[in-house]
Structures are given as C-alpha cells and as structure tokens.
Motif scaffolding. Structure first.
Motif, PDB file in Angstrom:
ATOM      1  N   THR A 113      19.098  -7.276 -12.899  1.00  0.00           N
ATOM      2  CA  THR A 113      20.490  -7.650 -13.146  1.00  0.00           C
ATOM      3  C   THR A 113      20.670  -9.154 -13.062  1.00  0.00           C
ATOM      4  O   THR A 113      21.355  -9.766 -13.900  1.00  0.00           O
ATOM      5  CB  THR A 113      21.417  -6.948 -12.135  1.00  0.00           C
ATOM      6  OG1 THR A 113      21.295  -5.531 -12.286  1.00  0.00           O
ATOM      7  CG2 THR A 113      22.866  -7.344 -12.352  1.00  0.00           C
ATOM      8  N   PHE A 114      20.051  -9.770 -12.059  1.00  0.00           N
ATOM      9  CA  PHE A 114      20.167 -11.228 -11.897  1.00  0.00           C
ATOM     10  C   PHE A 114      19.597 -11.953 -13.110  1.00  0.00           C
ATOM     11  O   PHE A 114      20.222 -12.868 -13.652  1.00  0.00           O
ATOM     12  CB  PHE A 114      19.433 -11.676 -10.636  1.00  0.00           C
ATOM     13  CG  PHE A 114      19.532 -13.154 -10.361  1.00  0.00           C
ATOM     14  CD1 PHE A 114      20.600 -13.656  -9.638  1.00  0.00           C
ATOM     15  CD2 PHE A 114      18.571 -14.031 -10.832  1.00  0.00           C
ATOM     16  CE1 PHE A 114      20.705 -15.015  -9.383  1.00  0.00           C
ATOM     17  CE2 PHE A 114      18.661 -15.389 -10.579  1.00  0.00           C
ATOM     18  CZ  PHE A 114      19.736 -15.886  -9.852  1.00  0.00           C
ATOM     19  N   ALA A 117      21.834 -11.360 -16.379  1.00  0.00           N
ATOM     20  CA  ALA A 117      23.235 -11.781 -16.369  1.00  0.00           C
ATOM     21  C   ALA A 117      23.363 -13.283 -16.676  1.00  0.00           C
ATOM     22  O   ALA A 117      22.419 -14.054 -16.504  1.00  0.00           O
ATOM     23  CB  ALA A 117      23.864 -11.471 -15.015  1.00  0.00           C
ATOM     24  N   SER A 118      24.537 -13.677 -17.118  1.00  0.00           N
ATOM     25  CA  SER A 118      24.783 -15.089 -17.429  1.00  0.00           C
ATOM     26  C   SER A 118      24.870 -15.900 -16.139  1.00  0.00           C
ATOM     27  O   SER A 118      25.249 -15.368 -15.083  1.00  0.00           O
ATOM     28  CB  SER A 118      26.081 -15.233 -18.221  1.00  0.00           C
ATOM     29  OG  SER A 118      27.181 -14.757 -17.473  1.00  0.00           O
ATOM     30  N   ARG A 122      25.870 -14.353 -12.327  1.00  0.00           N
ATOM     31  CA  ARG A 122      24.678 -13.584 -11.981  1.00  0.00           C
ATOM     32  C   ARG A 122      24.508 -13.379 -10.480  1.00  0.00           C
ATOM     33  O   ARG A 122      24.009 -12.335 -10.040  1.00  0.00           O
ATOM     34  CB  ARG A 122      23.426 -14.254 -12.558  1.00  0.00           C
ATOM     35  CG  ARG A 122      23.158 -15.639 -12.011  1.00  0.00           C
ATOM     36  CD  ARG A 122      21.757 -16.152 -12.346  1.00  0.00           C
ATOM     37  NE  ARG A 122      21.235 -15.716 -13.612  1.00  0.00           N
ATOM     38  CZ  ARG A 122      20.616 -16.500 -14.482  1.00  0.00           C
ATOM     39  NH1 ARG A 122      20.491 -17.793 -14.213  1.00  0.00           N
ATOM     40  NH2 ARG A 122      20.137 -16.014 -15.586  1.00  0.00           N
ATOM     41  N   ALA A 126      24.135  -9.632  -9.099  1.00  0.00           N
ATOM     42  CA  ALA A 126      22.906  -9.236  -8.406  1.00  0.00           C
ATOM     43  C   ALA A 126      23.201  -8.781  -6.981  1.00  0.00           C
ATOM     44  O   ALA A 126      22.596  -7.821  -6.486  1.00  0.00           O
ATOM     45  CB  ALA A 126      21.916 -10.401  -8.394  1.00  0.00           C
ATOM     46  N   VAL A 431      24.329  -4.952 -18.677  1.00  0.00           N
ATOM     47  CA  VAL A 431      24.146  -6.382 -18.938  1.00  0.00           C
ATOM     48  C   VAL A 431      23.199  -6.593 -20.115  1.00  0.00           C
ATOM     49  O   VAL A 431      23.410  -7.477 -20.954  1.00  0.00           O
ATOM     50  CB  VAL A 431      23.615  -7.105 -17.679  1.00  0.00           C
ATOM     51  CG1 VAL A 431      23.356  -8.574 -17.980  1.00  0.00           C
ATOM     52  CG2 VAL A 431      24.611  -6.977 -16.532  1.00  0.00           C
ATOM     53  N   LYS A 514      14.243 -18.264  -9.970  1.00  0.00           N
ATOM     54  CA  LYS A 514      14.438 -18.282 -11.425  1.00  0.00           C
ATOM     55  C   LYS A 514      13.230 -18.907 -12.110  1.00  0.00           C
ATOM     56  O   LYS A 514      12.531 -19.718 -11.551  1.00  0.00           O
ATOM     57  CB  LYS A 514      15.709 -19.068 -11.773  1.00  0.00           C
ATOM     58  CG  LYS A 514      16.970 -18.405 -11.227  1.00  0.00           C
ATOM     59  CD  LYS A 514      18.200 -19.093 -11.677  1.00  0.00           C
ATOM     60  CE  LYS A 514      18.400 -20.416 -10.952  1.00  0.00           C
ATOM     61  NZ  LYS A 514      18.711 -20.261  -9.544  1.00  0.00           N
TER      62      LYS A 514
END
Length: 514
Positions: A113-114, A117-118, A122, A126, A431, A514
């Motif tokens: 999800t993280f 997502a934008s 996010r 998350a 998402v 990330k």
C-alpha cells in the motif's frame, strides 16, 4: 516520487529478462526494496503452498463455524455459499499475487500500500493498512485457537454421562484454561521448532486428505439415521436467523469467509521463501483451488447425513453431533474427529508463525509502540521474531478473557479477523486500480486484462464483508450473550491505532524505506 520510482523491478538474469532463481536473487530483491535479509529462506514452492493450505486449515475452519450457515440457510448456505465465496477469494488471491510478485516482503499488504500510494497520503494509507493487517492476523490466530478449544469441548462431549449430558461441562474457566494451554503450545512449537515447521506443513496436507477420505467413507457408508436425497442436499434452503431469506444467506457466509480469510497471511512469509516473487502468488491461488475441493469433499457427505437442523442450531459446535449421529457411537465419532483436531493444532501453529512475521515487519518500520523490542530477530532460535510472537500471544490471552463475559466471544474474534484482513487486502488492490495497474504490469505474475475483473470482485467483496460481519447472526432478540462484539473489538483497535498516530506517528512515522 514518479511511477518509475515506484516500479521496483525484480532482479533479472542477464539479458533474458527472467527473474533469477535461488536465495541470492531473493535476498538481492529484498535489499532493493530497502531491507536487509535477516531470516533463513528454508521453504520451497510446495512447502509454501502447504503452509498456505495449513493457514486456511480446510476442513477444520469449516467445521468450527458450521453453526453460521445452518442458521443462515441450511444445505444451500453450506454448499453453495462455500462455492461462491471460494470463487471470490480466488479473485482476491490473484489480485494480491500480482502485487506480491512486485513487492515480496514480510510487510505484505502494508508495504505494498505504501509503495503504490501517492506521496502525499502514502504514510496514512500504509499506517491504516498495517494496523488492519496486524489486527487481522492477531485476531484470526486468536479465533483459530479459541475455535479449536470449543471444537475440542464438542468432540469430548460425544461421550455422554448416564443422564445424556456431555462429560465436560464446558464452564467458562474450563474453556479459558484449554484455550490458554493451546495458545502456549502453539507459541512454543512455532518458536522452538522453526526449522521443522515446513515438514509439519507437509505432513498436514497428507494427514488432512486421509482424514477427510476416512470421514467421507464412514459417514456415508454407515449413515445410521439414513441419508437425504440429492435434491435436499443441493437445493434445500431453510433460514433460521430471523433475517429475510436473502440477507440470511449472506450473513451465513461468515462460515466460508472465516475459512478463507487467511489467504493473504502467507505474504508475511516472503522473506523465508526461496523465490517469493513467483512462489507466493502461485501458492495463494492454487491453495484456494485446493481448499475449494477439500471443503466440498468434507461438507457434502455431512449434509447427506444431516440431523434435524433445529436441534443442531442449539449447539455451538454442531459437527461432532453430526458425525456421531451418522456413525452411531461415541468412540467411532471421536476417532473420525481426531484428524480435524490435529489439523486445528497445526493451523494454530501456522497462524502463530505468520502473525509474528507480520508484527515484526510492521515494527521494524517503527509503527508499533515499543518497536525496538518487537523488531528483534532471535538468531538462537533459527531466526525467529520471538518478541513479536510473545506480544501477539499476550494480546490474544487478554482478549480471550472476554469469554468470561460473553459466550459470543468467538463470534467477535472471527468476525473482526475477517473484517480487518479483508479490509487490509483491499487497500493495495484499490490503490493499484487507482494507478491504472501500471506497477503490476511489470510483475512476473501478471494477469493482464483479467486482473481488472479480479480487482473489482475483490473490492466489491471487501465493501460487503466489512458491515456484514459486524451484524448479529440471529434477530430480533439480541442480548449481551448473542451480541456480535466484532464491531466493538474492531473499533477498539482502530482507536488505539488512531491515538498512536496522533500522539507519535504523525510526526515520527516515515513508513517503509523507499
């Protein structure tokens, strides 16, 4: 972050563009997703599938919740409700499989999800998904162990006293003590025998089918009180819930939904699998198909010999009574129920294992109070997240005490587990659709245009399941003993999550690397 940044590709082999095989490639992929490999990759493709099968524990999961379809609609609810939900869950598994083949980490749907997502929302997405995933894992594990306890009491009570009463009274303190013993045993085996668990999962699948075949043959061959005809078995509808017939059937689907709710829990084992980008997605989908067949093999014979439904719905655990009625004696019935009890134990061990990995993965990103303790891996025990496992165990024991106040506790645990897991599965799927499914188009497990269909079905099921399983099984009389406490437990966990986010997460939580 651009779409290109989000597309973290799997490690490929030279110019072929195919994923590398072996543990080294899987570890490289995990590093590319921002995590250092800490666990042993000791599970093969078949062992992953077997563990996924064990998490669902068909037919045990269907046996412990048989009350719901009996009340909801009788034979039609038992058989066709199972088929309908199984087809839906295949879509859920396929949808999660696509995303998992791009992001195969123990964080599961939370991490996915993280990453999908934008950037502007996010963290919150998350956080919400992660807490739903953790709550779902913990409460489903609790429901499994509690369900095993109630099922064990029902199995013991196929033996009766001279007065026709079960030999075990099943007082609340007795039920709680048995539950406590089962929970401690599952945690002990999961923590101390980690390297042997794949062998246990392999044993479970052969044991299960042998037990189901024995049950089928004996129940149908003996059928002491006769058999129903096929028209009754596959077409009789009898709503006893007080709801309107259509809605009564839908409420009875908790039976099938509970048994299939563990579908995505296997994702938390990605960091202990040799080729997670391909093995885990295939295992999820194939296991649902296998479970569908095993479930029908188990339930159809029982429906053929079903005693009076009005008598069965007075029981918390009808299956032991159904088997005893068919074979005609207590010893034979108990013998046929032993495979289900053994599978129940193995299921509890599997759920305990998966839940500990889920908590560990969420804690290593700092999202749980006291994360520095829960993210520790105990290398003395073959790389087990022991602290996370103990946290889960303590929470389960505390929640188990609800049974002293209401015999409907199991309904609450199973209901909130289904709700939380179903909602957490839906988030990365939704998402991904909002992003036009661009990221999953790079996946090694890619469904093409059929993926849209699967995603839509999975989302629609989630929107139905969340309010559905907060409702009482019967109306109009709802009192403290029959109240569905799923909504209460669910709101309690949501409040804890929201409070921790306001107090700490809003300023400190940054999400996965990330």
């Amino acid at each position: 972050m651009t779409d290109t940044d989000l597309k973290k590709p799997v490690t490929t082999n030279g110019e072929s563009g195919r994923p590398e095989s072996g543990e080294h490639a899987a570890d490289q992929m995990l590093v590319s997703l921002g995590y250092a490999p800490e666990m042993q990759r000791n599970r093969s493709t078949l062992q992953v599938a077997f563990m996924s099968f064990v998490l669902a524990a068909i037919p045990y999961g269907l046996a412990t919740t048989m009350y719901y379809p009996l009340v909801g609609g009788g034979p039609v609810n038992i058989i066709w409700g199972w088929v309908a939900v199984s087809l839906i869950i295949i879509c859920v598994a396929a949808s999660l499989g696509e995303i998992t083949s791009v992001y195969p980490t123990a964080g599961g749907v939370y991490y996915q999800t993280f990453m999908l997502a934008s950037p502007e929302w996010r963290r919150l997405a998350a956080w919400t998904c992660g807490w739903l995933y953790v709550v779902g894992n913990v409460t489903i594990t609790l429901a499994v162990n509690f369900g095993t306890t109630l099922f064990l009491v029902g199995c013991i009570n196929v033996f009766e006293t001279a007065d026709g009463e079960g030999v075990l009274a099943g007082e609340p303190y007795q039920v709680f003590l048995i539950f406590l013993g089962l929970t401690l045993l599952c945690n002990a085996i999961s923590s101390l025998g980690n390297k042997w668990l794949p062998i246990l999962d392999t044993f479970a699948i052969f044991w299960t089918f042998a037990g189901v075949l024995a049950l089928m043959v004996c129940v149908l061959a003996i059928a002491k009180n006769g058999r129903h005809d096929a028209k009754w078995v596959f077409g009789h509808f009898e709503a006893n819930s007080g709801w309107t017939p259509g809605w009564s059937f839908v409420v009875g689907l908790l039976h099938a939904a509970y048994a299939t709710s563990s579908t995505g829990m296997i994702i938390s084992m990605c960091e202990e699998v040799q080729a997670p980008a391909t093995q885990v997605p295939k295992a999820m989908v194939l296991t649902v198909c296998l479970n569908t067949i095993a479930g029908l093999m188990f339930m159809i014979p029982l429906v053929f010999v079903l005693p009076d439904i009005q008598d069965l719905i007075l029981l918390a655990q009808p299956v032991p009574t159904i088997v005893k009625s068919a074979v005609g004696n207590s010893g034979g019935a108990f013998g046929l129920l032993i495979p289900l009890l053994v599978l129940a134990m193995i299921c509890g061990i599997g759920c305990t294992t998966a839940t500990s990995r889920c908590i560990y993965a969420f804690a290593r990103d700092g999202a749980i109070p006291g994360s520095k303790w829960w993210k520790v891996i105990d290398h003395r025990l073959d790389d087990v997240p022991l602290n996370a496992m103990m946290l889960s165990m303590v929470v389960q024991i505390i929640l188990g005490a609800i049974y002293f106040g209401s015999s409907a506790a199991f309904n609450a645990f199973s209901g909130v587990g289904v709700i939380a897991l179903t909602a957490s599965y839906a988030m990365p799927i939704i998402v991904s659709m909002l992003n036009g499914r661009r990221v999953v188009s790079t996946a090694s497990f890619y469904l093409g245009s059929f993926g849209w269909f699967c995603n839509i079905v999975a989302t629609a099921w989630s929107l139905l399941a969340i309010p559905l399983f907060c409702m009482p099984s019967t109306v109009p009389v709802v009192d403290p003993t029959t109240m569905n406490y799923a909504s209460v437990v669910f709101v309690g966990f949501v409040a804890i999550s929201a409070g921790w986010y306001v107090a700490w997460g809003r300023k400190n939580y940054v999400g996965p690397p990330k």
